[in-house]
Scaffold this motif. Structure first.
Motif, short mmCIF file in Angstrom:
data_model
loop_
_atom_site.label_atom_id
_atom_site.label_comp_id
_atom_site.label_asym_id
_atom_site.label_seq_id
_atom_site.Cartn_x
_atom_site.Cartn_y
_atom_site.Cartn_z
N LEU A 262 -36.95 104.53 -29.53
CA LEU A 262 -36.66 105.13 -28.22
C LEU A 262 -36.44 104.05 -27.16
N LYS A 263 -35.49 104.31 -26.27
CA LYS A 263 -35.19 103.39 -25.18
C LYS A 263 -35.72 103.94 -23.86
N SER A 264 -35.97 103.02 -22.94
CA SER A 264 -36.50 103.40 -21.63
C SER A 264 -35.61 104.40 -20.88
N PRO A 265 -34.27 104.21 -20.83
CA PRO A 265 -33.46 105.15 -20.05
C PRO A 265 -33.62 106.60 -20.48
N VAL A 266 -33.78 106.83 -21.78
CA VAL A 266 -33.92 108.20 -22.27
C VAL A 266 -35.26 108.79 -21.83
N ILE A 267 -36.32 107.99 -21.94
CA ILE A 267 -37.64 108.47 -21.52
C ILE A 267 -37.66 108.69 -20.01
N ASN A 268 -37.04 107.77 -19.26
CA ASN A 268 -36.99 107.93 -17.81
C ASN A 268 -36.18 109.16 -17.40
N PHE A 269 -35.14 109.45 -18.17
CA PHE A 269 -34.37 110.67 -17.92
C PHE A 269 -35.27 111.90 -18.03
N TYR A 270 -36.07 111.94 -19.08
CA TYR A 270 -36.93 113.11 -19.29
C TYR A 270 -38.03 113.18 -18.22
N ILE A 271 -38.56 112.02 -17.84
CA ILE A 271 -39.56 112.01 -16.77
C ILE A 271 -38.96 112.57 -15.48
N GLN A 272 -37.75 112.13 -15.17
CA GLN A 272 -37.10 112.61 -13.95
C GLN A 272 -36.76 114.10 -14.05
N TYR A 273 -36.38 114.52 -15.24
CA TYR A 273 -36.09 115.94 -15.47
C TYR A 273 -37.34 116.78 -15.20
N LEU A 274 -38.49 116.33 -15.69
CA LEU A 274 -39.74 117.06 -15.46
C LEU A 274 -40.08 117.10 -13.98
N ARG A 275 -39.87 115.98 -13.29
CA ARG A 275 -40.17 115.94 -11.85
C ARG A 275 -39.32 116.94 -11.09
N LYS A 276 -38.04 117.03 -11.44
CA LYS A 276 -37.12 117.88 -10.69
C LYS A 276 -37.23 119.35 -11.08
N SER A 277 -37.40 119.60 -12.36
CA SER A 277 -37.36 120.99 -12.84
C SER A 277 -38.73 121.66 -12.84
N ARG A 278 -39.79 120.85 -12.97
CA ARG A 278 -41.13 121.42 -13.02
C ARG A 278 -42.08 120.62 -12.12
N PRO A 279 -41.84 120.64 -10.82
CA PRO A 279 -42.70 119.86 -9.91
C PRO A 279 -44.15 120.31 -10.00
N CYS A 280 -45.04 119.34 -9.99
CA CYS A 280 -46.47 119.64 -10.13
C CYS A 280 -47.27 118.66 -9.28
N ASP A 281 -48.03 119.18 -8.33
CA ASP A 281 -48.82 118.33 -7.45
C ASP A 281 -50.00 117.68 -8.16
N ASP A 282 -50.38 118.21 -9.31
CA ASP A 282 -51.54 117.69 -10.04
C ASP A 282 -51.20 116.54 -10.98
N LEU A 283 -49.92 116.20 -11.06
CA LEU A 283 -49.49 115.20 -12.04
C LEU A 283 -48.42 114.30 -11.45
N TYR A 284 -48.56 112.99 -11.72
CA TYR A 284 -47.50 112.05 -11.34
C TYR A 284 -47.25 111.12 -12.52
N ILE A 285 -45.97 111.01 -12.92
CA ILE A 285 -45.60 110.15 -14.05
C ILE A 285 -44.78 108.97 -13.52
N PHE A 286 -45.28 107.78 -13.74
CA PHE A 286 -44.53 106.58 -13.38
C PHE A 286 -43.43 106.36 -14.41
N ASN A 287 -42.34 105.72 -13.99
CA ASN A 287 -41.30 105.46 -14.98
C ASN A 287 -41.70 104.29 -15.88
N THR A 288 -40.91 104.04 -16.88
CA THR A 288 -41.30 103.09 -17.93
C THR A 288 -41.30 101.63 -17.47
#
Length: 212
Positions: free
Chosen positions: A57-83
């Motif tokens: 797995l490459k960083s851009p793909v994981i970062n894409f999914y992290i950003q997708y989660l942030r935008k589509s399922r915002p959650c105040d209880d969770l913060y994911i830093f990028n890779t």
């Protein structure tokens, strides 16, 4: 009417054209959520190929999914830093005599988040063609406990002691920064907050399902 016969060579597509098409695909770029978004993630077709079986797995793909989660399922209880964050943090904290200034520059990575008031922080770590994950749990004030740091490493390839040292330094540096603000509403009990460095609990977790 005359009929013109073509050689087999004339009917076969040019290999150079095939190569050119492949190169165009490899260089094609996808921007999520958009090219103009300040937190956009850029992907190429070659990045997406890392989702094929037996490919790392490459960083851009994981970062894409992290950003997708942030935008589509915002959650105040969770913060994911990028890779890329952990390596930047590690670099900043390793600069003797410059740690404070380097750390201040890093603060933009979480400028919209109070890390001590966010129940769960996730930090992906990449090294030695392997991924591991740090989860930081911030307990509620009434629990009377300090932060809990978990390092999940299925293969044990990343030094948990080193990871814990980086994360502990990160939390303490941010704690020192917030100490300067007398109006800051502390997230833990007074005793826990005053002696934060003594109340950071660390736990290594191995044996999780391995993933390339």
């Amino acid at each position: 009417e005359d009929t013109e016969l073509l050689d087999d060579e004339d009917t076969e597509p040019s290999k150079s054209v095939d190569v050119e098409i492949v190169n165009i695909w490899d260089k094609s770029q996808i921007y999520y959520p958009s090219r103009t978004d300040p937190e956009t993630v850029e992907l190429t077709y070659s990045d997406i190929k890392c989702l094929d079986p037996e490919v790392f797995l490459k960083s851009p793909v994981i970062n894409f999914y992290i950003q997708y989660l942030r935008k589509s399922r915002p959650c105040d209880d969770l913060y994911i830093f990028n890779t890329y964050f952990y390596s930047k943090l590690e670099e900043a904290l390793s600069r003797t005599g410059e740690c404070g200034s380097q750390f201040s520059k890093l603060r933009r990575w979480w400028r919209s988040v109070d890390i001590f008031k966010t129940p769960y922080l996730l930090l992906p770590i990449h090294g030695q063609v392997h991924w591991s994950l740090v989860i930081i749990f911030m307990p509620a004030k009434e629990i009377k406990s300090g932060p809990r740091v978990f390092h999940l490493d299925s293969l044990g390839l990343h030094s948990s002691d080193k990871v814990f040292g980086v994360i502990e330094s990160y939390l303490i540096e941010e704690w020192r920064h917030l100490q300067k603000d007398s109006s800051y509403d502390i997230p833990f009990s007074d005793t826990i907050w005053r002696h934060l460095s003594r109340n950071i609990h660390k736990e290594k977790i191995e044996g999780a399902p391995a993933a390339k």
